[in-house]
Design an enzyme around this catalytic site. Structure first.
Site, short mmCIF file in Angstrom:
data_model
loop_
_atom_site.label_atom_id
_atom_site.label_comp_id
_atom_site.label_asym_id
_atom_site.label_seq_id
_atom_site.Cartn_x
_atom_site.Cartn_y
_atom_site.Cartn_z
N GLY A 16 -40.61 23.48 23.68
CA GLY A 16 -39.33 24.01 23.19
C GLY A 16 -38.14 23.10 23.41
O GLY A 16 -37.00 23.57 23.44
N SER A 17 -38.37 21.81 23.57
CA SER A 17 -37.20 20.90 23.74
C SER A 17 -36.35 20.87 22.49
O SER A 17 -35.12 20.74 22.56
CB SER A 17 -37.68 19.49 24.11
OG SER A 17 -38.37 18.89 23.03
N ASN A 18 -36.97 21.03 21.33
CA ASN A 18 -36.20 21.10 20.08
C ASN A 18 -35.47 22.44 19.97
O ASN A 18 -34.35 22.50 19.47
CB ASN A 18 -37.11 20.85 18.88
CG ASN A 18 -37.43 19.38 18.74
OD1 ASN A 18 -36.62 18.60 18.28
ND2 ASN A 18 -38.62 19.00 19.17
N MET A 102 -47.01 24.95 15.60
CA MET A 102 -48.24 24.23 15.26
C MET A 102 -49.24 25.11 14.52
O MET A 102 -50.43 25.11 14.84
CB MET A 102 -48.85 23.64 16.53
CG MET A 102 -47.93 22.68 17.26
SD MET A 102 -47.35 21.34 16.21
CE MET A 102 -48.82 20.36 16.14
N LEU A 105 -48.75 27.50 7.74
CA LEU A 105 -48.36 28.79 7.15
C LEU A 105 -48.88 28.90 5.72
O LEU A 105 -48.69 28.00 4.91
CB LEU A 105 -46.83 28.91 7.18
CG LEU A 105 -46.22 28.94 8.59
CD1 LEU A 105 -44.75 28.56 8.54
CD2 LEU A 105 -46.41 30.31 9.24
N HIS A 124 -40.62 17.31 11.55
CA HIS A 124 -41.89 16.56 11.59
C HIS A 124 -41.63 15.15 12.09
O HIS A 124 -40.73 14.47 11.58
CB HIS A 124 -42.53 16.53 10.20
CG HIS A 124 -43.87 15.89 10.18
ND1 HIS A 124 -44.91 16.32 10.96
CD2 HIS A 124 -44.34 14.83 9.47
CE1 HIS A 124 -45.96 15.55 10.75
NE2 HIS A 124 -45.65 14.63 9.86
N GLU A 193 -35.47 13.45 17.33
CA GLU A 193 -35.77 14.82 16.84
C GLU A 193 -34.65 15.78 17.20
O GLU A 193 -34.24 16.61 16.39
CB GLU A 193 -37.06 15.33 17.48
CG GLU A 193 -38.33 14.69 16.99
CD GLU A 193 -39.53 15.19 17.76
OE1 GLU A 193 -39.39 15.83 18.81
OE2 GLU A 193 -40.65 14.93 17.28
N1 LIG Z 1 -47.27 25.63 4.84
C1 LIG Z 1 -46.77 24.86 5.81
N2 LIG Z 1 -46.98 25.19 7.10
C2 LIG Z 1 -46.47 24.40 8.07
C3 LIG Z 1 -45.77 23.23 7.77
C4 LIG Z 1 -45.56 22.91 6.40
O1 LIG Z 1 -44.90 21.90 6.05
N3 LIG Z 1 -46.07 23.75 5.46
N4 LIG Z 1 -45.34 22.38 8.78
C5 LIG Z 1 -46.05 22.60 10.04
C6 LIG Z 1 -45.67 21.78 11.21
N5 LIG Z 1 -46.65 20.70 11.30
C7 LIG Z 1 -46.16 19.45 11.11
O2 LIG Z 1 -44.95 19.22 10.99
C8 LIG Z 1 -48.03 20.96 11.50
C9 LIG Z 1 -48.42 21.70 12.61
C10 LIG Z 1 -49.76 21.99 12.81
C11 LIG Z 1 -50.73 21.55 11.93
C12 LIG Z 1 -52.16 21.92 12.15
O3 LIG Z 1 -53.07 21.18 11.80
N6 LIG Z 1 -52.35 23.12 12.71
C13 LIG Z 1 -53.70 23.68 12.94
C14 LIG Z 1 -53.84 24.13 14.38
C15 LIG Z 1 -53.50 23.00 15.32
C16 LIG Z 1 -53.37 23.52 16.75
O4 LIG Z 1 -53.47 24.73 16.96
O5 LIG Z 1 -53.13 22.66 17.63
C17 LIG Z 1 -53.88 24.90 12.07
O6 LIG Z 1 -52.85 25.54 11.70
O7 LIG Z 1 -55.05 25.24 11.83
C18 LIG Z 1 -50.34 20.81 10.83
C19 LIG Z 1 -48.99 20.52 10.60
C20 LIG Z 1 -46.00 24.04 10.42
N7 LIG Z 1 -46.64 24.77 9.37
N1 LIG Z 2 -46.23 18.67 13.01
C1 LIG Z 2 -45.27 19.29 13.87
C2 LIG Z 2 -45.17 18.53 15.15
O1 LIG Z 2 -45.99 17.70 15.48
N2 LIG Z 2 -44.11 18.83 15.89
C3 LIG Z 2 -43.88 18.16 17.14
O2 LIG Z 2 -44.10 19.07 18.20
C4 LIG Z 2 -43.25 18.70 19.26
C5 LIG Z 2 -42.60 19.94 19.76
O3 LIG Z 2 -41.91 19.65 20.92
P1 LIG Z 2 -41.00 20.80 21.56
O4 LIG Z 2 -41.89 22.02 21.71
O5 LIG Z 2 -40.57 20.21 22.87
O6 LIG Z 2 -39.87 21.06 20.63
C6 LIG Z 2 -42.22 17.72 18.72
O7 LIG Z 2 -42.46 16.45 19.21
C7 LIG Z 2 -42.44 17.77 17.25
O8 LIG Z 2 -42.28 16.54 16.63
#
Ligand SMILES: Nc1nc2c(c(=O)[nH]1)N[C@@H](CN(C=O)c1ccc(C(=O)N[C@@H](CCC(=O)O)C(=O)O)cc1)CN2
Ligand SMILES: NCC(=O)N[C@@H]1O[C@H](COP(=O)([O-])[O-])[C@@H](O)[C@H]1O
Length: 216
Positions: A16-18, A102, A105, A124, A193
């Site tokens: 949650g730093s962001n 993560m 959606l 991202h 970020e």
């Molecule tokens: N429909 C969308 N959903 C999400 C997006 C998006 O652009 N469109 N962005 C992501 C955030 N993200 C990257 O920025 C990202 C996060 C997670 C994954 C992923 O592979 N998730 C897996 C589970 C991984 C885990 O639990 O560690 C999954 O969902 O099966 C890809 C991209 C947020 N959602």
């Molecule tokens: N694809 C999405 C992704 O990789 N997001 C990454 O998760 C971290 C969350 O940190 P935070 O929980 O400290 O905010 C951040 O580094 C962000 O770039």
């Protein structure tokens, strides 16, 4: 939108730093909005503590019960996403920010929010079209070490069905350094970020305020 300050709901999965950057900015002119709710899909997410420290209401929405109820994973995720959308629509936020969220959606989530005109943005840690998905920073470092890229970056983008392919709102380049450790690169990227996510949220909020003023 509330009469005074636009409301922001934040989705998290980790430290949650962001989120903290958004909270801090919301208490200054840098972000003309209020963080009104935080939802995590991980119970252990420290971001939940950060929210509680600022008296921001939180919810925990976990996929595991859905996986137990529905044998088909696609159906489990679809119902999970639909319930997440209902949870959010009850809050009626003006926008949703994915801040280290993560979970991919599906349209079961995206369509109800689009119908309610609630924009969703995501942070991202890569440049547009590069390293979509998870582990983007590690993958960028590996590509740099293979000589495939000369730099990386951070973007804030609108969330659409295709992961990390939504229209960019903020794009920031990040220099890569030969021999730098992953931890040091991640630290430099996180610092970028924390500024980018505030700028991205502000841009979207200001757009919302202008659009709604024009409708009056
Ligand atoms: N429909 C969308 N959903 C999400 C997006 C998006 O652009 N469109 N962005 C992501 C955030 N993200 C990257 O920025 C990202 C996060 C997670 C994954 C992923 O592979 N998730 C897996 C589970 C991984 C885990 O639990 O560690 C999954 O969902 O099966 C890809 C991209 C947020 N959602
Ligand atoms: N694809 C999405 C992704 O990789 N997001 C990454 O998760 C971290 C969350 O940190 P935070 O929980 O400290 O905010 C951040 O580094 C962000 O770039």
């Amino acid at each position: 939108m509330s009469d005074s300050t636009p409301s922001i709901l934040v989705l998290i999965s980790g430290s949650g730093s962001n989120l903290q950057a958004l909270i801090d900015a919301s208490q200054s002119p840098r972000l003309p909005g209020k963080i009104t709710h935080v939802i995590s899909n991980k119970k252990s997410a420290y971001g939940l503590t950060r929210a509680a420290n600022h008296s921001i209401p939180t919810s925990y929405h976990n996929l595991v019960p859905y996986k137990k109820q529905y044998s088909d994973i696609a159906e489990a995720r679809s119902v999970y996403d639909a319930d997440l959308a209902k949870l959010i629509l009850e809050q009626k936020p003006d926008m949703v920010v994915c801040a280290g969220w993560m979970h991919i959606l599906s349209m079961s989530f995206l369509t109800p929010l689009a119908d309610a005109n609630i924009p969703i943005i995501n942070l991202h840690p890569a440049l547009p079209g590069m390293f979509d998905g998870a582990r983007a920073i590690e993958r960028a470092k590996e590509a740099f070490e293979r000589g495939e890229i000369s730099g990386t970056g951070v973007m804030v983008h609108y969330v659409i069905g295709e992961v990390d392919r939504g229209e960019p709102i903020v794009v920031r380049d990040v220099e890569m350094k030969v021999g730098e450790s992953l931890d040091d690169l991640e630290a430099r990227i996180h610092a970028v970020e924390h500024e980018a996510i505030v700028e991205g949220a502000r841009i979207v909020l200001e757009k919302l305020v202008k659009e709604r003023a024009g409708q009056q």
